[in-house]
Design a protein around this motif. Structure first.
Motif, PDB file in Angstrom:
ATOM      1  N   SER A  88      38.754  42.404  47.630  1.00 54.63           N
ATOM      2  CA  SER A  88      38.834  40.940  47.698  1.00 54.63           C
ATOM      3  C   SER A  88      39.951  40.382  46.803  1.00 54.63           C
ATOM      4  O   SER A  88      40.338  39.238  46.949  1.00 54.63           O
ATOM      5  CB  SER A  88      37.486  40.309  47.354  1.00 54.63           C
ATOM      6  OG  SER A  88      37.067  40.722  46.090  1.00 54.63           O
ATOM      7  N   ARG A  89      40.489  41.207  45.911  1.00 51.00           N
ATOM      8  CA  ARG A  89      41.622  40.761  45.086  1.00 51.00           C
ATOM      9  C   ARG A  89      42.945  41.368  45.566  1.00 51.00           C
ATOM     10  O   ARG A  89      43.987  41.160  44.947  1.00 51.00           O
ATOM     11  CB  ARG A  89      41.386  41.143  43.617  1.00 51.00           C
ATOM     12  CG  ARG A  89      40.397  40.212  42.919  1.00 51.00           C
ATOM     13  CD  ARG A  89      40.242  40.582  41.449  1.00 51.00           C
ATOM     14  NE  ARG A  89      39.449  41.785  41.278  1.00 51.00           N
ATOM     15  CZ  ARG A  89      39.819  42.833  40.560  1.00 51.00           C
ATOM     16  NH1 ARG A  89      40.966  42.835  39.917  1.00 51.00           N
ATOM     17  NH2 ARG A  89      39.039  43.887  40.455  1.00 51.00           N
ATOM     18  N   ALA A  90      42.875  42.137  46.644  1.00 50.89           N
ATOM     19  CA  ALA A  90      44.042  42.926  47.066  1.00 50.89           C
ATOM     20  C   ALA A  90      45.257  42.070  47.409  1.00 50.89           C
ATOM     21  O   ALA A  90      46.393  42.507  47.253  1.00 50.89           O
ATOM     22  CB  ALA A  90      43.665  43.805  48.261  1.00 50.89           C
ATOM     23  N   LEU A  91      45.000  40.851  47.871  1.00 52.70           N
ATOM     24  CA  LEU A  91      46.114  40.011  48.312  1.00 52.70           C
ATOM     25  C   LEU A  91      46.656  39.114  47.208  1.00 52.70           C
ATOM     26  O   LEU A  91      47.580  38.340  47.429  1.00 52.70           O
ATOM     27  CB  LEU A  91      45.675  39.170  49.514  1.00 52.70           C
ATOM     28  CG  LEU A  91      45.479  39.985  50.797  1.00 52.70           C
ATOM     29  CD1 LEU A  91      44.545  39.290  51.746  1.00 52.70           C
ATOM     30  CD2 LEU A  91      46.828  40.263  51.453  1.00 52.70           C
ATOM     31  N   GLN A  92      46.089  39.209  46.024  1.00 49.39           N
ATOM     32  CA  GLN A  92      46.579  38.375  44.928  1.00 49.39           C
ATOM     33  C   GLN A  92      48.013  38.767  44.573  1.00 49.39           C
ATOM     34  O   GLN A  92      48.374  39.942  44.615  1.00 49.39           O
ATOM     35  CB  GLN A  92      45.667  38.511  43.703  1.00 49.39           C
ATOM     36  CG  GLN A  92      44.426  37.632  43.822  1.00 49.39           C
ATOM     37  CD  GLN A  92      43.472  37.788  42.654  1.00 49.39           C
ATOM     38  OE1 GLN A  92      43.824  38.417  41.655  1.00 49.39           O
ATOM     39  NE2 GLN A  92      42.290  37.233  42.789  1.00 49.39           N
ATOM     40  N   PRO A  93      48.818  37.754  44.218  1.00 52.29           N
ATOM     41  CA  PRO A  93      50.251  37.981  44.060  1.00 52.29           C
ATOM     42  C   PRO A  93      50.645  39.011  42.993  1.00 52.29           C
ATOM     43  O   PRO A  93      51.669  39.665  43.150  1.00 52.29           O
ATOM     44  CB  PRO A  93      50.797  36.589  43.705  1.00 52.29           C
ATOM     45  CG  PRO A  93      49.615  35.746  43.400  1.00 52.29           C
ATOM     46  CD  PRO A  93      48.453  36.341  44.087  1.00 52.29           C
ATOM     47  N   ASN A  94      49.849  39.195  41.952  1.00 48.43           N
ATOM     48  CA  ASN A  94      50.303  40.140  40.916  1.00 48.43           C
ATOM     49  C   ASN A  94      50.252  41.600  41.373  1.00 48.43           C
ATOM     50  O   ASN A  94      50.814  42.483  40.739  1.00 48.43           O
ATOM     51  CB  ASN A  94      49.529  39.949  39.605  1.00 48.43           C
ATOM     52  CG  ASN A  94      48.045  40.251  39.764  1.00 48.43           C
ATOM     53  OD1 ASN A  94      47.661  41.079  40.584  1.00 48.43           O
ATOM     54  ND2 ASN A  94      47.220  39.589  38.982  1.00 48.43           N
ATOM     55  N   GLY A  95      49.552  41.835  42.487  1.00 56.86           N
ATOM     56  CA  GLY A  95      49.585  43.175  43.076  1.00 56.86           C
ATOM     57  C   GLY A  95      48.781  44.238  42.356  1.00 56.86           C
ATOM     58  O   GLY A  95      48.830  45.403  42.724  1.00 56.86           O
ATOM     59  N   GLU A  96      48.032  43.843  41.329  1.00 60.13           N
ATOM     60  CA  GLU A  96      47.290  44.855  40.561  1.00 60.13           C
ATOM     61  C   GLU A  96      46.209  45.536  41.389  1.00 60.13           C
ATOM     62  O   GLU A  96      46.085  46.755  41.376  1.00 60.13           O
ATOM     63  CB  GLU A  96      46.653  44.225  39.318  1.00 60.13           C
ATOM     64  CG  GLU A  96      47.632  44.103  38.176  1.00 60.13           C
ATOM     65  CD  GLU A  96      47.065  43.322  37.007  1.00 60.13           C
ATOM     66  OE1 GLU A  96      45.851  43.044  36.998  1.00 60.13           O
ATOM     67  OE2 GLU A  96      47.860  42.985  36.115  1.00 60.13           O
TER      68      GLU A  96
END
Ligand code: C2E
Ligand code: CA
Ligand code: CA
Ligand code: CA
Length: 276
Positions: A203-211
């Motif tokens: 669910s965080r995969a698309l966040q811009p920082n790419g972590e």
């Protein structure tokens, strides 16, 4: 005048007592839930990323309380674990899941969750073997999902029990990967076939920082180097799905492809699907 520590403590006591009573009531009710037919399984589709076909289902326990209604697993599974009720309930889950899976086409597998307390159960091996035999289910179609917490206190008996189950021919998946201790040393010991990448990364995969996507990529390459496949859990959007697929996840599971559903519905969904 500000309330002193004692005053604050006094105000909390009734609340704590209430919670303890609520918990005890839940324990008593859960103890009767099985025989009263209040427990049910829901099956969530697992989908092959390449062609988006259903390749299996995960069995998820549901409890409908006569007064409180639907109680989420995150609330009653811990109670079942603490009281040991997870053992008899788990036996039922295994039998029920295998009985349903036997009605499905032969390439559709069934995944069943096992708490650490269930691995310690000396009857587990027999219950699994019997459920497979009674339903004529190929052992390789049953995948047991266990979490890293099982390996917290490395008991020899744990590894031995897993080895005995493995010898039946069932598969193991490592559930909620990345949320626990990840000492990694146990990965080869239980001969996992699959790592399930926790929803928190997906669910965080698309966040811009790419972590999160970097973590998914790392888990996939770890899995592949150890000859394991991956399933991305909690895939809710097409964007998440496509990213996970491009990062090399073979299979996905999540609301995008289906919520946990009644056994009859799951069975209808794969009825008539032929093995290629
Ligand atoms: P889990 O094994 O990680 O199961 C996946 C959970 O994620 C399920 O929650 C499922 O409904 C939910 N989920 C699936 N796709 C999505 C999605 O796209 N978005 C969101 N937000 N959630 C999604 P559920 O059914 O509430 O189960 C919670 C946990 O309870 C399970 O987590 C598992 O650890 C435990 N559990 C459930 N059934 C059993 C059982 O029969 N035995 C044992 N020991 N534990 C069980
Ligand atoms: Ca699971
Ligand atoms: Ca999981
Ligand atoms: Ca879990």
């Amino acid at each position: 005048v500000k309330s002193n520590g004692r005053g604050a403590a006094c105000r909390y006591v009734p609340e704590i007592r209430e919670r303890a009573e609520e918990r005890r009531a839940l324990e008593v009710d859960l103890g009767m839930a099985l025989e009263r037919g209040q427990l049910a399984l829901a099956f969530q589709p697992v989908v092959e990323a390449a062609d988006e076909h259903i390749v299996g289902f995960e069995a998820l326990l549901r409890w409908t309380h006569p007064v409180l209604g639907k109680i989420p697993p995150d609330k009653f599974i811990p109670v079942a674990e603490d009281t040991g009720l997870i053992v008899p309930i788990g036996h039922w889950v295994i039998r029920e899941a295998c009985a349903w899976a036997a009605k499905w086409p032969r390439h559709i597998r069934i995944a069943v969750n096992l708490s650490p307390a269930q691995i310690d159960d000396p009857l587990l091996l027999e219950v699994v073997a019997q459920a497979l035999a009674d339903n004529g289910l190929e052992p390789a179609r049953l995948e047991l999902e266990i979490t890293e917490s099982l390996f917290l206190n490395e008991k020899v008996s744990t590894i031995e029990r897993l080895a005995a189950l493995k010898a039946l021919g069932v598969r193991f998946a490592l559930d909620d990967f990345g949320t626990g201790y990840s000492a990694l040393g146990y990965l080869h010991k239980a001969a996992f076939s699959r790592i399930k990448i926790d929803r928190s990364f997906v669910s965080r995969a698309l966040q811009p920082n790419g972590e999160a996507s970097a973590i998914i990529q790392a888990i996939v390459s770890l899995a592949h180097s150890l000859d394991m496949a991956t399933t991305a859990e909690g895939t809710e959007t097409r964007e998440e799905f496509e990213l996970c697929r491009s990062l090399g996840c073979e299979q996905v599971q999540g609301y995008l492809f289906g919520r946990p559903m009644p056994p009859e519905e799951a069975t209808a969904l794969v009825a008539g699907v032929l093995v290629e």
